[in-house]
Scaffold this motif. Structure first.
Motif, mmCIF file in Angstrom:
data_model
loop_
_atom_site.group_PDB
_atom_site.id
_atom_site.type_symbol
_atom_site.label_atom_id
_atom_site.label_comp_id
_atom_site.label_asym_id
_atom_site.label_seq_id
_atom_site.Cartn_x
_atom_site.Cartn_y
_atom_site.Cartn_z
ATOM 1 N N ALA B 512 0.833 -1.199 0.000
ATOM 2 C CA ALA B 512 0.000 0.000 0.000
ATOM 3 C C ALA B 512 0.870 1.252 0.000
ATOM 4 O O ALA B 512 0.633 2.203 -0.738
ATOM 5 N N ARG B 513 1.909 1.189 0.822
ATOM 6 C CA ARG B 513 2.790 2.337 0.978
ATOM 7 C C ARG B 513 3.434 2.751 -0.345
ATOM 8 O O ARG B 513 3.378 3.914 -0.753
ATOM 9 N N VAL B 514 4.008 1.783 -1.088
ATOM 10 C CA VAL B 514 4.715 2.129 -2.327
ATOM 11 C C VAL B 514 3.779 2.112 -3.533
ATOM 12 O O VAL B 514 4.203 2.348 -4.649
ATOM 13 N N ASN B 515 2.499 1.790 -3.288
ATOM 14 C CA ASN B 515 1.525 1.732 -4.377
ATOM 15 C C ASN B 515 1.964 0.780 -5.498
ATOM 16 O O ASN B 515 1.964 1.128 -6.684
ATOM 17 N N ALA B 516 2.369 -0.414 -5.120
ATOM 18 C CA ALA B 516 2.816 -1.412 -6.103
ATOM 19 C C ALA B 516 1.634 -1.891 -6.951
ATOM 20 O O ALA B 516 0.478 -1.791 -6.542
ATOM 21 N N ASN B 517 1.945 -2.384 -8.172
ATOM 22 C CA ASN B 517 0.905 -3.023 -9.016
ATOM 23 C C ASN B 517 0.732 -4.459 -8.552
ATOM 24 O O ASN B 517 1.451 -5.361 -8.984
ATOM 25 N N TYR B 518 -0.226 -4.658 -7.664
ATOM 26 C CA TYR B 518 -0.413 -5.996 -7.121
ATOM 27 C C TYR B 518 -1.149 -6.871 -8.138
ATOM 28 O O TYR B 518 -2.036 -6.416 -8.857
ATOM 29 N N THR B 527 -4.445 -18.831 -1.791
ATOM 30 C CA THR B 527 -3.526 -17.698 -1.728
ATOM 31 C C THR B 527 -4.292 -16.388 -1.595
ATOM 32 O O THR B 527 -3.854 -15.455 -0.920
ATOM 33 N N ARG B 528 -5.446 -16.298 -2.227
ATOM 34 C CA ARG B 528 -6.296 -15.107 -2.085
ATOM 35 C C ARG B 528 -6.780 -14.965 -0.651
ATOM 36 O O ARG B 528 -6.763 -13.865 -0.071
ATOM 37 N N ILE B 529 -7.185 -16.098 -0.076
ATOM 38 C CA ILE B 529 -7.665 -16.080 1.310
ATOM 39 C C ILE B 529 -6.537 -15.673 2.257
ATOM 40 O O ILE B 529 -6.722 -14.865 3.176
ATOM 41 N N LEU B 530 -5.327 -16.181 1.968
ATOM 42 C CA LEU B 530 -4.160 -15.795 2.763
ATOM 43 C C LEU B 530 -3.907 -14.293 2.642
ATOM 44 O O LEU B 530 -3.658 -13.600 3.638
ATOM 45 N N PHE B 531 -4.017 -13.773 1.412
ATOM 46 C CA PHE B 531 -3.777 -12.344 1.198
ATOM 47 C C PHE B 531 -4.805 -11.497 1.959
ATOM 48 O O PHE B 531 -4.451 -10.509 2.610
ATOM 49 N N ASP B 532 -6.066 -11.907 1.894
ATOM 50 C CA ASP B 532 -7.110 -11.167 2.615
ATOM 51 C C ASP B 532 -6.829 -11.162 4.122
ATOM 52 O O ASP B 532 -7.053 -10.164 4.814
ATOM 53 N N LEU B 533 -6.325 -12.297 4.613
ATOM 54 C CA LEU B 533 -5.962 -12.399 6.018
ATOM 55 C C LEU B 533 -4.821 -11.431 6.355
ATOM 56 O O LEU B 533 -4.834 -10.745 7.384
ATOM 57 N N LEU B 540 -5.745 -3.228 6.645
ATOM 58 C CA LEU B 540 -5.893 -2.648 5.304
ATOM 59 C C LEU B 540 -7.177 -3.149 4.666
ATOM 60 O O LEU B 540 -7.745 -4.169 5.083
ATOM 61 N N THR B 541 -7.617 -2.471 3.599
ATOM 62 C CA THR B 541 -8.794 -2.922 2.847
ATOM 63 C C THR B 541 -8.372 -3.105 1.389
ATOM 64 O O THR B 541 -7.338 -2.574 0.961
ATOM 65 N N PRO B 542 -9.166 -3.840 0.621
ATOM 66 C CA PRO B 542 -8.852 -4.001 -0.803
ATOM 67 C C PRO B 542 -8.642 -2.668 -1.516
ATOM 68 O O PRO B 542 -7.839 -2.593 -2.446
#
Lengths: 643, 643
Positions: B512-518, B527-533, B540-542
């Motif tokens: 979020a800080r560096v505004n990367a292209n995720y 992996t999505r569930i892990l990321f949301d966690l 943070l929010t999406p």
């Protein structure tokens, strides 16, 4: 070693086929070799190892549409009431499908949704979402992804994936070299002048064809004479240069069947004889580490033995599964008898009649090549079953596509030469249709219609009491069934005799007088019934005729028998005599009609067939043969039931 | 003529495919040419006319057994109580199978039924009947008999009949020459260095493969640039030298799609666009009497259009029916939506699970070549149907043998690179088996097991409350179902980052800080569930993450996206980062387990798969990749129902 000592030793085993197969597969320990080949030549070849993608596909963000590329975030204000105008260059660019999306654009709008006041300006009325209509890198293939495992047979579309992944060269399994050794003093090459007792060597070419189809590299050697030392030498050399050796024949127990002894002497014999028919007298062994398969001489036995034992070796070498044939459930038209303790491979004709698959066995003689060529399928009777009853359902392995079988018109009954012509003409008009005919005689033809096993039967049955053809038989045998009799041909029956009619035969009485070698037709054939009538009229009995019991199944077969024999004589149609340049003495003008169910007659196939029969082109072709007259303006008769 | 004028003209028709096909077939009026070729080279070729036997087979009376030839009439007194003694020469002679029967002998007695006091004398105890064990002349083939009609494709066994009949040369249909013209400025040869926007020309090689398979003679030209005059010239030349012309692509309505205008100018256009997807933008026309087929550029559209319109022309030329694919009835695992008024050709994966064929659609994007390569079948949705509901039965045309589909283990759920390895290993052990995997994510994997659509699902779902993997999800979603969870791998999840980690990312907060292209994974992926966690843990929010909505379906696809972008970042497994030489910052050690029904676990296939997983060889291969640890002495857990 004196091979003469073995000449009458009969010691074939009855090893279960599956066991023999497992043993030979276990003994086949070659490490498959691989080779690198150009991808564009790899169609049908087998991958030797897993193949991974070298590059992603697409390897850049690509437009999925013809349209304009934009920065999605800058389009959020676009609305029908508030069109957004963008300038070419910094704010949008034109892209066609497949074009790369230039930075910093991140969405595509379809050209249909864009208004173009001029070439440099566009207007949109809807915002774009990020990455819309863009094919991301690797949408199709991601670099390092496995494209194919080892043992994959390359198909046309696979070439695309390989080339797109820049795999211009791929590792494939080398084709195993299968050396084929034809042996036999009786064998001659196909273009030789034939003497009695000589046989054309054709098994080797057939084997080569099968081996090629299965993915091997056939190496067909010239014919080797039945000389043990020579055979030994050729086998030893083949063991040096090939992966698998096939030797044909000498695998049985005849006076020149040395093969098993030779293999035993210079190598090892695992199996001599399997519990399966035909194909029993097979030899499985090993010479200097190479598997050798001794295949019987009869063609059908040979083809089956090759499939049982050589195909699995090739598949093992290539690391591919053995292909299995499609099967279909059929109703058996006849009883099938099989021996206990051995598998039976029965060649079958299959017809699709009245919505059902009906199958009948072809000859079980292992020497009749055409029975394999004509077969639609194989019925495999397991070793522990003694056969099937007529009418039973059974599973048959298909030798032809099911669709081809479904589209065939099943023709049964009496043999006539024009049926081939009709089949050829039908196939010209409709390439997906054909006539499958079996020559069983008129009576059997009527019975096939009765049992729902055929679409059409050709019949010519003279009723001695009424002197009328066909109708009385149908009324008797098909009472209550809705059938149609279609008048087809008038044709000449007569004595088929050696050129010049040396015995001066003009009647049945002459046959008896000069003691000719008569060649008869099978029971139930119209020609047989005619002959019996001629005997009766001449006050003769079967005992008066030499050869009365010698039965042939077609006019041509009768003519072929007469052809070689100056004392021969037969009864049959004119074109058969003409085909073999024999004499012909007319006896009767007979009516050869087509019998069919009304269902078939009124079907699309039936109508097409009748239209071809009545076409001027077909009529002309038939009458050119001689001895025929196609019935003009044929009037089909509805018989069997009251109409 | 100014082609620029056409550049935005969009006028594709929606002609029914069958109508377009009839029109082009009617316009294809070539008289097929024939050529005489050597029979031994004729495998797979098509007879150009009916072929008749030149000689009978056998062409002499041949012994059907090893034994002795006798005169039947002289054996009638033989009896067990009264053995008959015969002298060699006048009274009998030895014959082997296939030998000619010398005159005046007319019967064969099997060697097994003969007693031989000496070489010159034999004794028999049963009379012979005339012609017993003798193969009459023409038993197999009678001279002048039709062996094959025209339009017959020569198979290995057919070679035998032809050669035996001394047909060493046969007339076959010439292969129609099909010239393939690849066009496009974006195209480069397969071995070229690739720049963005460039595409490797591979469709031409795929077309050539199909045309060869269908019996044609492909003639693939070099790439032609999008220059109308050049294209015109090449088309006119092809019309001189070929029977059929295929041009690819430029058949649509993009800014460089000149093809239809060029064909219209130098020839005639019958059709531009058919009501079928993909494959709609096809052009059918004629130039100087030769049919030209303009095929769309997207590979899958191209392959279908080629099959719809080029295959029937080749078959017509060769006088053979168009092959039909075997079909199978499947249960649809998902709803299939289709547009009214157009046929839809949907690529399908088919699995055989719990005794039923279950099919799911692959991507419908026409540019995804692998979807055609991976497809097991094609579901053809007719134009008047808007689709099918989930669970409905439908008929699917097979692109692979049914047996192959039946033997495949259907793997579903989360993507892991070791699954390819497992599939390859399985195929090594059993060439007839393989793993078919689809990457749908862990949650969808569980659902596939629930619906009976897969044998095995790979899952790695972390329960935020218990910090335990997988079990709580299974207990919730598969309550009452008898399933087994098999511990498979421990693997490292972490940030996948450009080489050198230029943005210094170590956490979600950094993203979020560096505004990367995720680059995210699809919903339901572990992996999505892990990321949301991780977002939740970082408060943070999406909305804080650029690219949260950009979903990829595999670890490799995420890595491929990061690879090209210095601002990119993703979450995934170590080997994916390693494969593309990217940086990897570990985040979690997770448990990747295999979920399966107990039925599969206890089946032969299931046992085999577990044995391979636990083999030392497989473990070694997996751990060599890095980032993996195969679970030692895995203890499967029975879940779902109380045990």
């Amino acid at each position: 070693m004196n091979y003469k000592n073995f000449k009458r030793k009969i010691y074939l085993e009855d090893k279960p086929r599956a066991q023999a197969r497992e043993e030979i597969l276990a003994a086949f320990r070659l490490t498959p070799e691989k080779e690198e080949i150009s991808t564009i030549t790899s169609l049908g070849r087998v991958t030797a190892e897993p193949i991974f993608a070298r590059v992603s596909m697409p390897h850049y963000h690509a437009s999925a549409m013809d349209g304009i590329a934009v920065i999605a975030e800058n389009t959020y204000t676009a609305h029908e009431q508030n069109p957004l105008r963008l300038k070419r260059g910094e704010e949008f660019c034109y892209v066609d499908t497949g074009n790369a999306i230039p930075s910093p654009f991140n969405a595509v709008i379809m050209i249909e949704h864009v208004d173009c006041p001029d070439e440099e300006t566009i207007e949109i009325i809807e915002p774009a979402t990020p990455w819309q209509h863009i094919r991301p890198i690797g949408e199709d293939v991601v670099q390092e992804e496995m494209l194919f495992p080892q043992g994959h047979i390359i198909r046309p579309a696979d070439l695309g994936v390989l080339l797109a992944g820049q795999q211009t060269v791929i590792p494939v399994a080398k084709k195993p070299v299968v050396t084929i050794i034809p042996t036999g003093n009786e064998l001659v090459e196909a273009n030789a002048e034939l003497a009695p007792g000589q046989i054309i060597e054709f098994n080797g070419s057939v084997f080569a064809g099968f081996i090629k189809d299965w993915g091997g590299e056939p190496n067909l050697l010239p014919i080797v004479k039945d000389e043990p030392e020579k055979i030994k030498e050729v086998l030893l050399e083949a063991a040096e240069t090939s992966d698998i050796i096939v030797i044909n024949a000498g695998s049985s127990a005849g006076s020149k069947d040395y093969t098993v002894h030779i293999i035993g002497e210079i190598g090892e014999v695992f199996t001599h004889g399997v519990a399966a028919r035909p194909g029993k007298p097979v030899i499985l062994g090993k010479i200097n580490g190479k598997i050798v398969v001794g295949v019987p001489g009869y063609p059908v036995s040979a083809y089956l033995a090759l499939e049982w034992f050589v195909r699995p070796l090739i598949c093992k070498y290539l690391q591919i599964p053995e292909p299995k044939r499609q099967t279909v459930t059929v109703k058996l038209g006849r009883r099938i008898v099989s021996s206990m303790g051995a598998e039976d491979f029965v060649r079958m004709n299959i017809g699709y009649v009245n919505g059902q698959f009906v199958a009948n066995p072809l000859t079980r003689a292992a020497g009749v090549t055409m029975s394999y060529v004509r077969a639609d399928g194989l019925l495999i009777v397991p070793a522990n079953i003694i056969g099937y009853e007529q009418g039973e359902l059974a599973e048959v392995e298909l030798l032809r596509p099911l669709e081809e079988i479904k589209q065939a018109i099943v023709f049964c009954g009496s043999h006539d030469l024009t049926i081939d012509l009709l089949s050829s003409r039908l196939k010209q008009v409709r390439t997906d249709m054909k006539i499958v005919s079996s020559h069983v005689g008129s009576m059997a033809g009527i019975m096939a219609i009765r049992k729902g096993e055929a679409h059409v039967a050709g019949i010519h049955l003279l009723d001695p009491s009424t002197k009328e053809y066909n109708i009385s038989y149908i009324n008797k045998l098909l009472a209550g069934q809705d059938v149609v009799l279609f008048p087809f041909l008038k044709r000449k029956q007569g004595w088929i005799l050696p050129k010049g009619n040396p015995l001066g035969i003009e009647s049945a009485a002459d046959l008896a007088r000069v003691n000719a070698n008569y060649v008869n037709r099978q029971k139930g054939a119209g020609t047989r019934i005619l002959f019996d009538l001629l005997l009766e009229e001449g006050c003769l009995t079967p005992e008066d005729i030499t050869g009365y019991d010698r039965e042939m199944f077609s006019h041509l077969a009768v003519a072929a028998e007469v052809n070689g024999d100056a004392h021969g004589a037969g009864l049959g149609i004119y074109p058969a005599a003409k085909a073999m340049d024999l004499d012909f003495v007319p006896v009767a003008d007979e009516e050869y009609d087509l019998l069919m169910t009304r269902g078939f007659y009124e079907s699309e196939s039936g109508k097409l067939l009748m239209a071809i029969i009545q076409s001027a082109q077909f009529k002309e072709q038939v009458e050119k043969i001689g001895g025929y007259q196609v019935v003009e303006n044929a009037e089909p008769k509805c018989l069997g039931v009251e109409v």
